[in-house]
Enzyme design. Structure first.
Site, PDB file in Angstrom:
ATOM      1  N   ASP A   1     -11.307  -6.526  -6.185  1.00  0.00           N
ATOM      2  CA  ASP A   1      -9.781  -5.147  -6.475  1.00  0.00           C
ATOM      3  C   ASP A   1      -9.061  -6.077  -7.084  1.00  0.00           C
ATOM      4  O   ASP A   1      -9.173  -7.387  -7.529  1.00  0.00           O
ATOM      5  CB  ASP A   1      -9.414  -5.031  -5.137  1.00  0.00           C
ATOM      6  CG  ASP A   1      -8.587  -3.585  -5.662  1.00  0.00           C
ATOM      7  OD1 ASP A   1      -8.372  -3.096  -6.984  1.00  0.00           O
ATOM      8  OD2 ASP A   1      -8.393  -3.041  -4.923  1.00  0.00           O
TER       9      ASP A   1
HETATM   10  C1  NOJ Z   1      -6.212  -1.366  -7.097  1.00  0.00           C
HETATM   11  C2  NOJ Z   1      -6.990  -0.717  -5.931  1.00  0.00           C
HETATM   12  O1  NOJ Z   1      -7.179  -0.494  -5.039  1.00  0.00           O
HETATM   13  C3  NOJ Z   1      -8.269   0.695  -6.845  1.00  0.00           C
HETATM   14  O2  NOJ Z   1      -8.408   1.747  -5.534  1.00  0.00           O
HETATM   15  C4  NOJ Z   1      -7.836   0.619  -8.078  1.00  0.00           C
HETATM   16  O3  NOJ Z   1      -8.960   1.025  -8.963  1.00  0.00           O
HETATM   17  C5  NOJ Z   1      -7.408  -1.370  -8.614  1.00  0.00           C
HETATM   18  N1  NOJ Z   1      -5.774  -1.093  -8.200  1.00  0.00           N
HETATM   19  C6  NOJ Z   1      -7.168  -0.948 -10.759  1.00  0.00           C
HETATM   20  O4  NOJ Z   1      -6.454  -0.150 -10.933  1.00  0.00           O
END
Ligand code: NOJ
Length: 763
Positions: free
Chosen positions: A282
């Site tokens: 993430d």
């Molecule tokens: C953070 C989020 O937790 C995740 O769900 C998302 O896919 C990413 N950012 C990218 O936007």
């Protein structure tokens, strides 16, 4: 054309190779093709493939293209149109080995057409409707040159304080697992190689929904049995359905961040489950290993992550910076890097990008003239899916449906709220294209009546909250206040209500209140909205609440005050039309809650399938020394699986085909469902099973099946469920998945509480 492109790629590879094979590996053989390519890659090129960057408006495109051409980037996200992505793919085609880029995005509940938020989709309990939403999202995303979505998000959430409850499919393992499968298949279609299919990356692996106290990014501490039994199955279901990717969670699990968790990423995901796809971190999660306190510095963070098997690092530069040194010093091995590179190239291969890097980008002359054109949307489908996701919670004296000839006043901060209709994670959806409740009702009324409107209240009078919500949004303020004093807004609404036959109040949360990083300690409607409702109630006019929110709210008082309540969550581009369809009876509501509604925050968690306890509370026999909060009624306000219709349904006693089941056999459980009302309607017949006695404590009941049935007025149908040993299996203390002989209670109902029960013995 494709063959030529492939040929030039192969020639290109061979002519620039470091240790080139004389004959390039055939594209038909994935492993050989990838291995052959890897043999020709320098270390820097390999590490470049592990870098996934977010493209922001502030980023100089020229520089990005240079980096791509130098082989330093494997994929991007947040760049979402063909004209934007084509030059990046062109740059990749200028790189030494011409390895194609991929383009990813958070397509969570629709791409350009925004469907209801995932929690709402789950409320439909309609797998065809949910699948359709995913399929359309994939087609629209692929048509905009996207290859990957970071979805489905299948984190079980049992604490509605967590803002990302909106993004998941609710509290139940069985229901979420079913939806996980449907969504993966919908995104990936008949095969990833198809031009209108995109790769699913299931997230957030794992257990993100169980963050302590519902506070985002917090730790997770959980017994292995609970993980295996309740929280892991949805991820597994997505992977078994073929999800090409996994996004790793930001949280820690029993003291080890998921991003550095060898047990999670290696033992469980790869060895036990056999996952062969792409594991992506993430946002900034590798760097956060330092913040978690398991890595001293970036070097150690990169080492932990690559060792754990995080193939791509999202938006940090640690891999590029640290992997070469780590390899040189012998702290990591070449195989650690190669395994990661193999995953990235393998995913690109599976998505058909080596055969045709422009598979989803297409030719410039075919680009849409207007990317945002309304003709690119799927409005009819969005409206149909949205109305299936609405849940009628209360309908005293048949207040609903409304007559189109009635004199209606619409009030509330969410009546004209195009941004909020879309909900959070609204991908490429445009507020200007979403139908508000005001628009939808006005259209439905046509020239039969005039809809009166008064705002009545802002989302909240708490300036700090407004500032927080607006801080989260980069483009424009999300929450725009009416500057008049709160009382003036209420007075205006009351005055309008006094002239009306019925009041419809659109109240709830702004979309940002149910989002990432939007955990709440208080699930009440904001105080100023509660004041409005109180004042409206005092007019004595029938009061219909249309709730818009991304999580269960605590609405004890409003539940008393309102004559009817329709839970609409955030219902998407066509939300206003869909809600109007239900309010006026053009569609008979059929949604059921995928998550319990607590009476108060203090009661959380209220999930229905909790473990049996030694001193259970027994309704009707309160007494002391049983498990309850003595200062409030025990149990949720609205239970899991609950939802009304404009018609009534009756259930017969259940018939079981046998009172015993042997290990290879089947039992049929059936009930007759009858539509006893005057309208055609759909309901969801739900099957629950309780394992009465086991080697360890089992839940009081667990959902094991459901069927959504359509019955004409007066019609009845026998609904059958087949039960076999597999349905009775659970993970015991040794994590062995098996059923234990003994007594099982079978329950069938139209929600998780009002059920008819029979028992059988597993021999
Ligand atoms: C953070 C989020 O937790 C995740 O769900 C998302 O896919 C990413 N950012 C990218 O936007």
């Amino acid at each position: 054309m494709k063959k030529l492109c492939l040929l030039s790629l192969a020639i290109g590879l061979a002519s620039h190779s470091v240790m080139a094979d004389a004959t390039p590996a055939p594209i038909e053989n994935k492993d050989a093709f990838v291995s052959n390519l890897m043999k020709q890659m320098t270390l820097d090129e390999k590490i470049g493939q592990l870098r996934l960057i977010s493209i922001g408006p502030e980023m100089p495109r020229e520089m990005i293209r240079k980096e791509i051409a130098a082989g330093n980037i494997g994929g991007t996200f947040n760049s979402i149109t063909r004209p934007e992505n084509r030059p990046m793919q062109d740059a990749a085609m200028r790189s030494r080995l011409k390895i194609p880029m991929f383009f990813a995005y958070d397509v969570i509940h629709g791409h350009r057409t925004i469907f209801p938020i995932p929690l709402a989709l789950a409320s439909s309990w309609d797998m065809d409707a949910i699948g359709l939403s995913g399929r359309i999202a994939a087609k629209e995303a692929a048509a905009d040159s996207l290859d990957i979505t970071f979805a489905p998000m299948v984190d079980i959430s049992r604490d509605p304080r967590w803002g990302r409850t909106s993004e998941g499919f609710g509290e139940d393992t069985y229901l979420v697992s079913r939806i996980a499968q449907v969504m993966v298949k919908a995104y990936q279609g008949t095969g990833l190689i198809g031009a209108d299919n995109i790769m699913a990356s299931v997230k957030h692996f794992a257990l993100y929904g169980a963050v302590e106290g519902g506070r985002d990014y917090n730790t997770v501490d959980m017994s292995p049995v609970k993980m295996y039994q309740d929280y892991l199955p949805p991820y597994r279901a997505a992977i078994d359905a073929g999800a090409g990717g996994v996004m790793v969670a930001l949280n820690s699990i029993n003291g080890i961040p998921a991003t550095a968790n060898l047990w999670l990423m290696q033992d469980l995901l790869r060895k036990e489950w056999g996952f062969k796809g792409l594991a992506v971190s993430d946002h900034g999660a590798i760097f956060e290993l330092i913040k978690h306190g398991v890595a001293r510095d970036g070097r150690e963070a990169a080492k932990l992550a690559i060792k754990a098997g995080i193939a791509m690092s999202m938006n940090d530069t640690l891999y590029a910076k640290e992997l070469p040194g780590l390899l040189k010093s012998g702290e990591i091995e070449q195989s650690d890097i190669d395994n990661a590179v193999r995953e990235v190239l393998g995913a690109k291969y599976d998505m058909g990008l080596f055969r045709d890097p422009y598979l989803r980008i297409g030719k410039a002359e075919d680009d849409p003239v207007d990317t945002y054109a309304d003709s690119r949307l799927h409005r009819a489908e969005a409206r149909d899916v949205a109305r299936r996701s609405l849940v009628l919670l209360k309908n005293h004296n048949e207040t609903l449906p409304l007559k189109k000839s009635a004199n209606i006043v619409l009030v509330g901060p969410l009546a004209k709220a195009p941004i909020d209709m879309m909900g959070s994670w609204a991908a490429a959806g445009r507020p200007a294209q979403s139908v508000t409740l005001f628009d939808g009702m006005t259209r439905a009324l046509g020239d039969q009546a005039t809809l009166h409107y008064a705002r009545g209240a802002n989302i909240t009078s708490d300036k700090k909250v407004v500032d927080y919500l607006n801080f989260l949004n980069f483009d424009a303020p999300e929450v725009v206040d009416d500057p008049r004093p709160a009382q003036a807004l209420i007075d205006e609404a009351v005055k309008a209500a006094q002239q009306a036959d019925v009041i419809v109040a659109a109240v709830g949360e702004s979309r940002g209140m149910s989002h990432e990083s939007s955990s709440r300690t208080d699930l009440n409607l904001p105080a100023n909205q509660r004041e409005l409702i109180k004042a409206l109630k005092a007019t004595g006019k029938p009061l219909v609440l249309v709730l818009m929110n991304g999580r269960p709210l605590t609405i004890l008082e409003e539940n008393e005050q309102a004559d009817a309540i329709l839970e609409t969550w955030f219902s998407g581009t066509e939300g206003g039309n869909a809600i109007a369809d239900v309010l006026f009876g053009d569609y008979n509501p059929s949604g059921k809650l995928p998550i319990s509604f607590p009476r108060s925050v203090g009661q959380i968690p209220t999930y229905y399938n909790h473990l049996t306890i030694g001193r259970p509370f027994t309704p009707g026999k309160p007494g002391n020394y049983t498990s309850q909060y003595f200062d409030d009624t025990t149990g949720p306000l609205y239970p899991f699986g609950y939802g009304l219709s404009y018609t009534q349904f009756s259930l017969s006693e259940m018939a079981l085909s046998s009172t015993t089941l042997n290990k290879t056999g089947k039992i049929d459980a059936s009930v007759t469902v009858k539509n006893t009302g005057k309208r055609d309607g759909e309901t969801v017949v739900q099957l629950y099973i309780q394992d009465e006695t086991g080697s360890m404590i089992r839940p009081i009941k667990e959902l094991k099946g459901f069927q959504k049935v359509l019955l004409k007025a007066g019609e009845q149908k026998v609904v059958h469920f087949s039960i076999e040993e597999d349905d009775l299996k659970f993970y015991n203390t040794q994590l062995k998945y098996a059923a234990e002989p003994g007594k099982f209670n079978v329950q069938i109902g139209l929600d998780s509480e009002a059920v008819t029960q029979q028992s059988f013995e597993l021999l």
